[in-house]
Enzyme design. Structure first.
Site, PDB file in Angstrom:
ATOM      1  N   ASP A 102      35.735  35.221  42.864  1.00 53.18           N
ATOM      2  CA  ASP A 102      34.856  36.382  42.969  1.00 53.18           C
ATOM      3  C   ASP A 102      33.716  36.276  41.977  1.00 53.18           C
ATOM      4  O   ASP A 102      32.682  36.913  42.160  1.00 53.18           O
ATOM      5  CB  ASP A 102      35.646  37.673  42.723  1.00 53.18           C
ATOM      6  CG  ASP A 102      34.768  38.906  42.852  1.00 53.18           C
ATOM      7  OD1 ASP A 102      34.189  39.100  43.939  1.00 53.18           O
ATOM      8  OD2 ASP A 102      34.639  39.656  41.868  1.00 53.18           O
ATOM      9  N   GLY A 150      35.773  44.549  41.534  1.00 57.83           N
ATOM     10  CA  GLY A 150      35.915  45.891  40.994  1.00 57.83           C
ATOM     11  C   GLY A 150      35.070  46.943  41.685  1.00 57.83           C
ATOM     12  O   GLY A 150      34.957  48.072  41.193  1.00 57.83           O
ATOM     13  N   ARG A 190      35.322  36.091  34.579  1.00 54.11           N
ATOM     14  CA  ARG A 190      33.951  35.655  34.349  1.00 54.11           C
ATOM     15  C   ARG A 190      33.786  34.237  34.887  1.00 54.11           C
ATOM     16  O   ARG A 190      34.617  33.364  34.650  1.00 54.11           O
ATOM     17  CB  ARG A 190      33.607  35.692  32.852  1.00 54.11           C
ATOM     18  CG  ARG A 190      33.419  37.116  32.305  1.00 54.11           C
ATOM     19  CD  ARG A 190      32.158  37.761  32.890  1.00 54.11           C
ATOM     20  NE  ARG A 190      31.917  39.097  32.391  1.00 54.11           N
ATOM     21  CZ  ARG A 190      32.271  40.206  32.998  1.00 54.11           C
ATOM     22  NH1 ARG A 190      32.943  40.135  34.148  1.00 54.11           N
ATOM     23  NH2 ARG A 190      31.993  41.394  32.495  1.00 54.11           N
ATOM     24  N   ASP A 193      47.618  35.330  26.455  1.00 56.13           N
ATOM     25  CA  ASP A 193      46.553  36.076  25.779  1.00 56.13           C
ATOM     26  C   ASP A 193      46.650  35.779  24.293  1.00 56.13           C
ATOM     27  O   ASP A 193      47.260  36.543  23.535  1.00 56.13           O
ATOM     28  CB  ASP A 193      46.680  37.568  26.061  1.00 56.13           C
ATOM     29  CG  ASP A 193      45.435  38.348  25.641  1.00 56.13           C
ATOM     30  OD1 ASP A 193      44.901  38.072  24.537  1.00 56.13           O
ATOM     31  OD2 ASP A 193      44.982  39.209  26.413  1.00 56.13           O
ATOM     32  N   SER A 223      26.334  45.139  35.371  1.00 54.87           N
ATOM     33  CA  SER A 223      26.487  43.846  34.695  1.00 54.87           C
ATOM     34  C   SER A 223      25.338  42.878  34.912  1.00 54.87           C
ATOM     35  O   SER A 223      25.244  41.866  34.221  1.00 54.87           O
ATOM     36  CB  SER A 223      27.788  43.176  35.145  1.00 54.87           C
ATOM     37  OG  SER A 223      27.778  42.962  36.548  1.00 54.87           O
ATOM     38  N   THR A 257      39.810  37.094  31.925  1.00 51.35           N
ATOM     39  CA  THR A 257      39.366  37.051  30.540  1.00 51.35           C
ATOM     40  C   THR A 257      37.911  37.479  30.421  1.00 51.35           C
ATOM     41  O   THR A 257      37.123  37.289  31.347  1.00 51.35           O
ATOM     42  CB  THR A 257      39.496  35.635  29.969  1.00 51.35           C
ATOM     43  OG1 THR A 257      38.585  34.772  30.680  1.00 51.35           O
ATOM     44  CG2 THR A 257      40.899  35.112  30.126  1.00 51.35           C
ATOM     45  N   HIS A 296      31.221  38.741  43.472  1.00 53.76           N
ATOM     46  CA  HIS A 296      31.427  39.537  42.264  1.00 53.76           C
ATOM     47  C   HIS A 296      31.607  41.023  42.618  1.00 53.76           C
ATOM     48  O   HIS A 296      30.950  41.906  42.060  1.00 53.76           O
ATOM     49  CB  HIS A 296      30.247  39.365  41.297  1.00 53.76           C
ATOM     50  CG  HIS A 296      30.597  39.696  39.876  1.00 53.76           C
ATOM     51  ND1 HIS A 296      29.944  39.139  38.805  1.00 53.76           N
ATOM     52  CD2 HIS A 296      31.521  40.535  39.339  1.00 53.76           C
ATOM     53  CE1 HIS A 296      30.442  39.617  37.676  1.00 53.76           C
ATOM     54  NE2 HIS A 296      31.407  40.469  37.988  1.00 53.76           N
ATOM     55  N   GLU A 343      25.337  33.122  38.627  1.00 56.98           N
ATOM     56  CA  GLU A 343      25.074  34.163  39.626  1.00 56.98           C
ATOM     57  C   GLU A 343      23.635  34.676  39.462  1.00 56.98           C
ATOM     58  O   GLU A 343      23.156  34.833  38.348  1.00 56.98           O
ATOM     59  CB  GLU A 343      26.058  35.330  39.438  1.00 56.98           C
ATOM     60  CG  GLU A 343      27.512  34.979  39.707  1.00 56.98           C
ATOM     61  CD  GLU A 343      28.438  36.180  39.460  1.00 56.98           C
ATOM     62  OE1 GLU A 343      27.924  37.310  39.334  1.00 56.98           O
ATOM     63  OE2 GLU A 343      29.651  35.984  39.380  1.00 56.98           O
ATOM     64  N   THR A 367      30.347  49.363  33.369  1.00 61.18           N
ATOM     65  CA  THR A 367      31.210  48.222  33.637  1.00 61.18           C
ATOM     66  C   THR A 367      32.175  48.020  32.486  1.00 61.18           C
ATOM     67  O   THR A 367      31.985  48.553  31.394  1.00 61.18           O
ATOM     68  CB  THR A 367      30.380  46.939  33.814  1.00 61.18           C
ATOM     69  OG1 THR A 367      29.654  46.683  32.612  1.00 61.18           O
ATOM     70  CG2 THR A 367      29.410  47.060  34.969  1.00 61.18           C
TER      71      THR A 367
END
Length: 381
Positions: free
Chosen positions: A232, A257, A208, A146, A45, A175, A254, A237, A66
């Site tokens: 996170d 995952g 995000r 959503d 990413s 999201t 971050h 960033e 990703t």
């Protein structure tokens, strides 16, 4: 065939070695000059893949290992007829593990029962839908927002963001970043919404960073200080807001995952897509790519309080406090930017909850439903 690959992508040799020559570089350091003779580009990413990077290259395929694609100029790839693949869902289970570890840690620190809370999930994609299933399997009350899915499916199971904020003690953002249109998520939680959060709310963002107004959140935490934040993902960033980082309860770089299983799954999925698009042989089956976990089994011989048992099993696999502490240390040693990237580049091996088999004896068998719901394999003995 030449493949330029982010150096932090695991199992690259096993998955792509037979396809050609691999040129591995740190993701933030991949430049247009590196792609002059490349046939494929495989990233995560942090690499911005756009016209500036690809304009003068012969690249025929781009893959990102990703879920997200907001770092990829998909319109440009289509214009150039460059093949593309992402890895949706590859690390979704790892992100859900992160959320459960975070919430169990915060509830322990603050002294309230997690299972009695109502959790709001914003974004019901690969991560959000899995989180919903696990929380409901634990018997927790869940609300889901959503709007795109609510429109498409006409379902009554979704609530508005305002209703979710009113009804929920915990709010989890999962999201994608959408900057324009009727369902834009950029600064979805803007200053007004952050000010409207009820005292005692736990706000967790593992989606995000730009979906939250960081300055407004910092102001709320520094002023009233009556909500708890777990972040996170961050704006800007790796040059994240040091003041905000110091105010959140759990700050991680971050890595929600970043399980080994999720990373390997992402690599494997992109190899499958590359093989299909360019007519190459497929790699080994995914189950052969994953090594056995260091801790395969854990035995409980008598009953524990449910949340205590959950924390025990969760931390046997993944203790999120380690990641929070590592970011603090590295930022002190190297500064914000280098410290943030160091944590990501040198992230320790982490497995998913599903790799642990929990053996239950005697009265501990009463924990079966909850531990299965949390994502562990369970055996009654």
């Amino acid at each position: 065939m030449k493949l330029v690959i982010d150096a932090n992508i695991p199992a690259a040799d096993a998955c792509f070695g037979s396809a050609g020559t691999l040129h591995r570089l740190p993701g933030r350091e991949i430049r247009a000059s590196d792609l002059q003779n490349a046939d494929a580009l495989i990233v995560r990413s942090i690499t911005q893949v756009n016209r500036a990077l690809l304009a003068n290259s012969p690249v025929r395929f781009v893959g990102t290992c990703t879920i997200g694609t907001d770092h990829i100029d998909l319109d440009y790839l289509k214009e150039r007829d460059i093949g593309f693949a992402s890895a949706p869902g590859c690390n979704a289970e790892a992100v859900v593990d992160y959320v459960l570890s975070s919430l169990l840690t915060v509830s322990e620190r603050e002294g309230w029962p997690l299972l009695a809370r109502t959790v709001g999930i914003v974004g019901a994609g690969n991560v959000g839908s899995r989180l919903q299933r696990r929380l409901q399997a634990l018997g927790m009350a869940v609300r889901v927002c959503d709007p795109p899915r609510a429109e498409q499916e006409g379902a009554s199971d979704f609530v508005s963001l305002d209703a979710l904020m009113e009804e929920c003690d915990v709010i989890c953002l999962h999201t994608p970043l959408v900057k324009e249109g009727p369902h834009a998520t950029y600064q979805l939680l803007n200053a007004q919404r952050i000010n409207e959060l009820a005292p005692g709310t736990v706000l967790l963002n593992a989606g995000r960073g730009d979906c939250i107004d960081g300055l407004a959140l910092r102001s709320r935490l520094a002023g009233k200080g009556d909500i708890t934040a777990v972040l996170d993902v961050w704006e800007d960033e790796p040059g994240i807001d040091a003041g905000l980082r110091d105010l959140v309860a759990l700050a991680t770089p971050h890595i929600a995952g970043h399980s080994l299983d999720g990373k390997l799954r992402g690599t494997w999925m992109i190899q499958q897509a590359l093989a299909e698009q360019l007519g190459l042989p497929s790699a080994m089956p995914f189950n052969e790519l994953c090594p056995p976990p260091a801790l395969a089994t854990l035995t409980l011989q008598s009953a524990l309080p449910v949340e205590e048992a959950l924390r025990l099993c969760v931390r046997a696999v993944y203790d999120l406090r380690r990641d929070h502490d590592a970011l603090q240390r590295q930022v002190l040693d190297q500064g914000i930017v280098k410290g943030f990237d160091h944590c990501r580049a040198h992230y320790p091996l982490r497995r998913e909850f599903a790799t642990l088999t929990v053996r239950l004896l005697g009265s501990s068998q009463d924990l079966e439903t909850m531990l299965r719901g949390a994502g562990f394999d369970v055996i009654l003995i």
